[in-house]
Write a protein that holds these residues in place. Sequence first.
Motif, PDB file in Angstrom:
ATOM      1  N   ASN A 122      -2.807  -9.597 -14.816  1.00 41.35           N
ATOM      2  CA  ASN A 122      -1.419 -10.047 -14.666  1.00 41.35           C
ATOM      3  C   ASN A 122      -1.057 -10.342 -13.214  1.00 41.35           C
ATOM      4  O   ASN A 122       0.105 -10.559 -12.894  1.00 41.35           O
ATOM      5  CB  ASN A 122      -0.463  -8.983 -15.202  1.00 41.35           C
ATOM      6  N   GLY A 123      -2.055 -10.286 -12.354  1.00 37.24           N
ATOM      7  CA  GLY A 123      -1.783 -10.567 -10.951  1.00 37.24           C
ATOM      8  C   GLY A 123      -1.241  -9.377 -10.186  1.00 37.24           C
ATOM      9  O   GLY A 123      -0.854  -9.497  -9.021  1.00 37.24           O
ATOM     10  N   LYS A 124      -1.198  -8.234 -10.829  1.00 34.91           N
ATOM     11  CA  LYS A 124      -0.698  -7.039 -10.145  1.00 34.91           C
ATOM     12  C   LYS A 124      -1.803  -6.458  -9.254  1.00 34.91           C
ATOM     13  O   LYS A 124      -2.947  -6.352  -9.684  1.00 34.91           O
ATOM     14  CB  LYS A 124      -0.285  -5.999 -11.197  1.00 34.91           C
ATOM     15  N   PRO A 125      -1.458  -6.099  -8.030  1.00 36.87           N
ATOM     16  CA  PRO A 125      -2.480  -5.540  -7.141  1.00 36.87           C
ATOM     17  C   PRO A 125      -3.127  -4.296  -7.755  1.00 36.87           C
ATOM     18  O   PRO A 125      -2.439  -3.443  -8.306  1.00 36.87           O
ATOM     19  CB  PRO A 125      -1.695  -5.168  -5.882  1.00 36.87           C
ATOM     20  N   GLN A 126      -4.443  -4.231  -7.662  1.00 37.92           N
ATOM     21  CA  GLN A 126      -5.172  -3.066  -8.168  1.00 37.92           C
ATOM     22  C   GLN A 126      -5.354  -2.041  -7.057  1.00 37.92           C
ATOM     23  O   GLN A 126      -5.722  -2.402  -5.943  1.00 37.92           O
ATOM     24  CB  GLN A 126      -6.555  -3.485  -8.654  1.00 37.92           C
ATOM     25  N   VAL A 127      -5.155  -0.785  -7.403  1.00 36.90           N
ATOM     26  CA  VAL A 127      -5.420   0.266  -6.417  1.00 36.90           C
ATOM     27  C   VAL A 127      -6.920   0.515  -6.371  1.00 36.90           C
ATOM     28  O   VAL A 127      -7.610   0.316  -7.367  1.00 36.90           O
ATOM     29  CB  VAL A 127      -4.674   1.571  -6.768  1.00 36.90           C
ATOM     30  N   PRO A 128      -7.445   0.962  -5.225  1.00 38.67           N
ATOM     31  CA  PRO A 128      -8.882   1.225  -5.156  1.00 38.67           C
ATOM     32  C   PRO A 128      -9.282   2.473  -5.936  1.00 38.67           C
ATOM     33  O   PRO A 128     -10.404   2.580  -6.411  1.00 38.67           O
ATOM     34  CB  PRO A 128      -9.155   1.412  -3.657  1.00 38.67           C
ATOM     35  N   PHE A 129      -8.348   3.415  -6.032  1.00 34.88           N
ATOM     36  CA  PHE A 129      -8.648   4.692  -6.723  1.00 34.88           C
ATOM     37  C   PHE A 129      -7.326   5.304  -7.113  1.00 34.88           C
ATOM     38  O   PHE A 129      -6.294   5.033  -6.502  1.00 34.88           O
ATOM     39  CB  PHE A 129      -9.420   5.647  -5.812  1.00 34.88           C
ATOM     40  N   LYS A 130      -7.374   6.124  -8.156  1.00 38.48           N
ATOM     41  CA  LYS A 130      -6.115   6.675  -8.677  1.00 38.48           C
ATOM     42  C   LYS A 130      -5.763   8.002  -8.023  1.00 38.48           C
ATOM     43  O   LYS A 130      -4.597   8.362  -7.905  1.00 38.48           O
ATOM     44  CB  LYS A 130      -6.231   6.860 -10.195  1.00 38.48           C
ATOM     45  N   THR A 131      -6.775   8.736  -7.652  1.00 37.95           N
ATOM     46  CA  THR A 131      -6.531  10.056  -7.058  1.00 37.95           C
ATOM     47  C   THR A 131      -7.329  10.189  -5.769  1.00 37.95           C
ATOM     48  O   THR A 131      -8.485   9.770  -5.709  1.00 37.95           O
ATOM     49  CB  THR A 131      -6.972  11.170  -8.028  1.00 37.95           C
ATOM     50  N   ILE A 132      -6.700  10.757  -4.765  1.00 34.86           N
ATOM     51  CA  ILE A 132      -7.406  11.028  -3.514  1.00 34.86           C
ATOM     52  C   ILE A 132      -7.453  12.537  -3.330  1.00 34.86           C
ATOM     53  O   ILE A 132      -6.413  13.182  -3.165  1.00 34.86           O
ATOM     54  CB  ILE A 132      -6.683  10.395  -2.318  1.00 34.86           C
ATOM     55  N   TYR A 133      -8.652  13.098  -3.403  1.00 31.59           N
ATOM     56  CA  TYR A 133      -8.808  14.531  -3.197  1.00 31.59           C
ATOM     57  C   TYR A 133      -9.205  14.740  -1.745  1.00 31.59           C
ATOM     58  O   TYR A 133     -10.247  14.304  -1.294  1.00 31.59           O
ATOM     59  CB  TYR A 133      -9.876  15.085  -4.138  1.00 31.59           C
ATOM     60  N   MET A 134      -8.326  15.407  -1.011  1.00 32.12           N
ATOM     61  CA  MET A 134      -8.549  15.605   0.422  1.00 32.12           C
ATOM     62  C   MET A 134      -9.214  16.956   0.666  1.00 32.12           C
ATOM     63  O   MET A 134      -8.697  17.991   0.238  1.00 32.12           O
ATOM     64  CB  MET A 134      -7.208  15.624   1.150  1.00 32.12           C
ATOM     65  N   THR A 135     -10.321  16.940   1.341  1.00 33.45           N
ATOM     66  CA  THR A 135     -10.950  18.206   1.686  1.00 33.45           C
ATOM     67  C   THR A 135     -10.575  18.599   3.105  1.00 33.45           C
ATOM     68  O   THR A 135     -10.250  17.747   3.929  1.00 33.45           O
ATOM     69  CB  THR A 135     -12.481  18.096   1.629  1.00 33.45           C
ATOM     70  N   GLY A 136     -10.664  19.895   3.355  1.00 34.98           N
ATOM     71  CA  GLY A 136     -10.476  20.362   4.717  1.00 34.98           C
ATOM     72  C   GLY A 136     -11.791  20.283   5.465  1.00 34.98           C
ATOM     73  O   GLY A 136     -12.799  19.789   4.948  1.00 34.98           O
ATOM     74  N   LEU A 137     -11.752  20.764   6.692  1.00 39.33           N
ATOM     75  CA  LEU A 137     -12.951  20.792   7.526  1.00 39.33           C
ATOM     76  C   LEU A 137     -13.696  22.102   7.288  1.00 39.33           C
ATOM     77  O   LEU A 137     -13.084  23.127   7.040  1.00 39.33           O
ATOM     78  CB  LEU A 137     -12.512  20.768   8.987  1.00 39.33           C
ATOM     79  N   ILE A 138     -15.024  22.055   7.414  1.00 43.61           N
ATOM     80  CA  ILE A 138     -15.778  23.309   7.421  1.00 43.61           C
ATOM     81  C   ILE A 138     -15.909  23.749   8.876  1.00 43.61           C
ATOM     82  O   ILE A 138     -16.446  23.014   9.700  1.00 43.61           O
ATOM     83  CB  ILE A 138     -17.179  23.126   6.833  1.00 43.61           C
ATOM     84  N   ARG A 139     -15.390  24.895   9.176  1.00 48.52           N
ATOM     85  CA  ARG A 139     -15.457  25.422  10.540  1.00 48.52           C
ATOM     86  C   ARG A 139     -16.443  26.581  10.597  1.00 48.52           C
ATOM     87  O   ARG A 139     -16.892  27.047   9.560  1.00 48.52           O
ATOM     88  CB  ARG A 139     -14.069  25.903  10.975  1.00 48.52           C
TER      89      ARG A 139
ATOM     90  N   ALA B   7       0.825  -1.203   0.000  1.00 49.12           N
ATOM     91  CA  ALA B   7       0.000   0.000   0.000  1.00 49.12           C
ATOM     92  C   ALA B   7       0.865   1.262   0.000  1.00 49.12           C
ATOM     93  O   ALA B   7       0.493   2.281  -0.578  1.00 49.12           O
ATOM     94  CB  ALA B   7      -0.919  -0.003   1.213  1.00 49.12           C
ATOM     95  N   THR B   8       2.007   1.203   0.654  1.00 52.63           N
ATOM     96  CA  THR B   8       2.897   2.357   0.664  1.00 52.63           C
ATOM     97  C   THR B   8       3.537   2.553  -0.705  1.00 52.63           C
ATOM     98  O   THR B   8       3.646   3.668  -1.204  1.00 52.63           O
ATOM     99  CB  THR B   8       4.000   2.162   1.723  1.00 52.63           C
ATOM    100  N   GLN B   9       3.914   1.436  -1.315  1.00 54.20           N
ATOM    101  CA  GLN B   9       4.535   1.523  -2.644  1.00 54.20           C
ATOM    102  C   GLN B   9       3.604   2.172  -3.662  1.00 54.20           C
ATOM    103  O   GLN B   9       4.038   2.965  -4.497  1.00 54.20           O
ATOM    104  CB  GLN B   9       4.903   0.123  -3.142  1.00 54.20           C
ATOM    105  N   ALA B  10       2.326   1.847  -3.576  1.00 53.58           N
ATOM    106  CA  ALA B  10       1.373   2.376  -4.560  1.00 53.58           C
ATOM    107  C   ALA B  10       1.387   3.901  -4.561  1.00 53.58           C
ATOM    108  O   ALA B  10       1.204   4.528  -5.605  1.00 53.58           O
ATOM    109  CB  ALA B  10      -0.033   1.880  -4.258  1.00 53.58           C
ATOM    110  N   VAL B  11       1.609   4.487  -3.397  1.00 57.07           N
ATOM    111  CA  VAL B  11       1.677   5.943  -3.325  1.00 57.07           C
ATOM    112  C   VAL B  11       3.053   6.431  -3.754  1.00 57.07           C
ATOM    113  O   VAL B  11       3.191   7.410  -4.470  1.00 57.07           O
ATOM    114  CB  VAL B  11       1.338   6.436  -1.904  1.00 57.07           C
ATOM    115  N   GLU B  12       4.074   5.674  -3.361  1.00 58.45           N
ATOM    116  CA  GLU B  12       5.433   6.080  -3.723  1.00 58.45           C
ATOM    117  C   GLU B  12       5.643   6.068  -5.233  1.00 58.45           C
ATOM    118  O   GLU B  12       6.290   6.948  -5.784  1.00 58.45           O
ATOM    119  CB  GLU B  12       6.460   5.170  -3.043  1.00 58.45           C
ATOM    120  N   ASN B  13       5.103   5.056  -5.912  1.00 56.97           N
ATOM    121  CA  ASN B  13       5.343   4.991  -7.357  1.00 56.97           C
ATOM    122  C   ASN B  13       4.290   5.738  -8.177  1.00 56.97           C
ATOM    123  O   ASN B  13       4.273   5.658  -9.398  1.00 56.97           O
ATOM    124  CB  ASN B  13       5.474   3.538  -7.816  1.00 56.97           C
ATOM    125  N   GLY B  14       3.397   6.439  -7.497  1.00 56.60           N
ATOM    126  CA  GLY B  14       2.479   7.323  -8.222  1.00 56.60           C
ATOM    127  C   GLY B  14       1.212   6.658  -8.722  1.00 56.60           C
ATOM    128  O   GLY B  14       0.416   7.291  -9.419  1.00 56.60           O
TER     129      GLY B  14
END
Length: 954
Positions: A531-548, A393-400
């Motif tokens: 090909n047996g390569k692990p699939q990522v759940p999503f390609k992009t993670i858009y992080m929102t902030g909190l509404i205060r 899971a860490t590699q998936a982020v490291e390799n983009g």
Amino acid sequence: MEKTYNPSAIEQKNYQNWEKKGYFKPHGDTSKESFCIMIPPPNVTGSLHMGHAFQDTIMDTIIRYQRMQGKNTLWQHGTDHAGIATQMVVERKLFAETGQTRQELGRETFINKIWEWKEESGGTICKQMRRLGTSVDWDRERFTMDDGLSKAVKKVFVDLYNDDLIYRGKRLVNWDPKLHTAISDLEVESKDEQGFMWYFRYPLADNATTLEGKNYIVVATTRPETMLGDTGVAVNAEDPRYKHLIGKNIVLPFTQRLIPIIADEHADMEKGTGCVKITPAHDFNDYEVGKRNKLPMLNILTFDARIAKEATVFDSNGEVSDVYSAALPIQFQGLTREDARKLVVSELDALGLLEDIKAHALTIPYGDRSAVIIEPMLTDQWYVRVAPLAETATQAVENGDIKFVPQQYENLYKSWMTDIKDWCISRQLWWGHRIPAWYDENGKVYVGHNEEQIRKDNQLDTTVKLTQDEDVLDTWFSSGLWTFSTLGWPEKTLDLKTFHSTDVLVTGFDIIFFWVARMIMMTMHFMKDENGKPQVPFKTIYMTGLIRDENGDKMSKSKGNVLDPLDMIDGIDLESLVTKRCGNMMQPQLAKKIEKQTRKAFAGGIEAHGTDALRFTLAAMASTGRDINWDMNRLEGYRNFCNKFWNASRYVIMSCTDMPCAFNHDADNKQQLSLADRWIQGQLQTTIKEYRHALDTFRFDIAANILYEFIWHQFCGWYLELTKPVLFKGNEAEQRGTRHTLISVLETLLRLAHPIMPFMTEEIWQRLKELTGQGGDTIMLEAFPEVNANLVDKQAVEDLEWLKKVIVAIRNIRGEMDISPKIPLNLLVKNANKDDARRFTENADFLSALAKLESVTMLKNDEKNPICATALVGNLELLIPMAGLIDSKAELTRLNKKLEKTSKDLAKISGKLNNARFVSNAPQAVIDKERGKLAELQSTCEKLEQQINTIKAL
RNA sequence: GCUCGCUUAGCUCAGUGGUAGAGUCCCUGCUCGACAUGCAGGUUGUCACUGGUUCGAACCCAGUAGCGAGCACCA
């Protein structure tokens, strides 16, 4: 059309129509690119808050944008069962209604009650989401406790167990004494508090003494009550003060238990007294020390966190043992932690064993749901061995393969993943996925899909009694499978093939560990490509902030500063708002304060703003990953924008209805485009390009601003005004050209704006369709605008920008000289070049309409002119005769102010150009630009001085 | 203690190494044939502070301060 934009009249009817017609569904043409977003499942019994509104706006904008580009688009909705939260709600409700506890009701009946409650309240948030315009495919709505998802959960548990990635063990866990369940370390909130450190004298056994000859050693603790469970005292092996005591014993006060002094690295010579009391069953550090030194473990607390009637004694492996007496002194039995603490301290004091008490700052763990102090408790629990899963899971982020927006969250993710602890997944609750493990009468564990299968696989006949584990799984265990379980896994469905990996995940940074990281781990372990390569759940993670809130405080019920998105949409009067905020509170004593705050902040209640305005505001404030301090003024400003857009459309429709507009069905298509027509089309192309880029890079704030600027200032501010002279005075071909352009540009703007403001755009588009006779059934499924470079007319852009400058210059004089807009002016012009002259001739009608000019007279450079107020557009001099209109003193003041500003700029630039290092180092283009500016400013200064002198000479 | 983020107009926020922007507020004047939820005009800033790099810094670098968040420690 209504004169004022009235959102309540258009929103729900359009939504109902969209849903009924099935526009939210993927079109199913798999030859087209697919696009998928999985909604972060809200709690099934929850209700909509501003955070949801924010994220749903972002997701819906993305989805509508992609759908309009023809992709096979799925926005998958669903809810999770929210184990603890839901069980708590129903328990409270049950007790309030019948006075019964869940235990009295029994497990099965209670669970049925929860299902009833779910049926009743589960639709609330979905109804609310519909008000936001969310285009989720409602028919595919999923729930984490559905049969399908439950099947997935079971399979995942069994497979992980068989792969040795799930294990059961007796460990210290974070125990919630109120909810009576273990929770994961993520669910613990640490708070800094002021407390005390107590220093106790522990008597040495067998007449041993310290170097000073004392017959006791001193230990320090922040939790005196745990001393009843002490099984050792640790000192550092190198500590000269205590070295000689290692191996000797302590006689523990009250129980007279003999406990050893041991050497352990945990004891720090610098800290405290250097002696650490060790309570392996009630402290995480001590637990480790106990393991290392094979100390027995004494559990002295009940699950309520009271002192037990008798302790449970375990050896260091967690097996029940009789190495120590289980007896606990009678005076402590049944006391709460707080009471036991007081009594231990006072009794030790009475025994002369209290050496000191000092104030001490410490961090206290609280349960994030129950808000009570968490107790480390020795229990049997199930764990996921996370380290092996974390690596992939860490590699998936490291390799983009997975990208975070904004990127800095990658660091947070990585730092957590590299130091990850095993995940306690069992919960002592009734509501959730029951753990698929069975025990025989000897306590042997069998894991499998069901009892029948287990008996078959292990050749157990019916004489062997099997009982299923009582516990359920952490809710996040099932949400961790969300991306693929909702698409039908473990079946090999077409949906999985089409939509997995999904494209974008939109979520808050606060659940990056709870959910995002676990989802990546689970998905990559179970989902593999061909090909047996692990699939990522999503390609992009858009992080929102909190509404205060407007002060930057987190919105919370107990603070009474929560805003309901539906109140932004529909409005609410002050009394209802007060009732809403102060009713049904956990801490009713806060109600008065909240009422006061609310009455002050919302004296007039909240006006209705409509969904589109709310969405536009959220989009406009969605700059990357930052928290948003909610500002009602912004909402109001964007509500006004909706009204502006509405009225611009109203103007277009009123101007074109029953008039020839040069669309196909018109008999006579001949049209002549005005300068303004050609200009606005060109500007629109630039806008489309920039807008698309903003959306493609998740900059919804930029996108919203581009729309705002173009629609309000270019389209409404200039273009619509420029169409008036044509529509009122132009010939037929000119009118047709302008009407055609009005409609085309507006229609494009509607499609452009639709992803952010779906309701208004659909409503207007439907009306516009009657004029064009073109397009399908809904704007939702129309093509998103693309740039057409052929529509950019450079000459038209330059000419019109010139025209704007001239008009603004004249308006300036009017405004500053207080000349009524009603008074027509005679403009004199000097120093006009060929282009200027041509532009004046070509745009006489525009100038007369927008600057209210009666005449324009070109003067030769040396020609005498009356006393005038003047303005400059480049080298072009605009002169307004002052006679009867203008006070020469005022004009002098005005000119001097202009001169002052110009001189200041001039000084700055000439200083720059006089700097030899600037001229030799800066790029030529920059130097040229500065030289150009210098020349312009110089000539402006000269002209201003001339004008000042002329007036002064009078 | 470590890590990250933030600090720009009264307020809420954008911002590109080359003369500081939006919304809102404020001031002046307007029932101009879409819009007073509007129109025209105007005012508003030592871009937290101190250094450095650069011809040039709100922007890059280093440090300081304040605020916020996460993690760790806490006998």
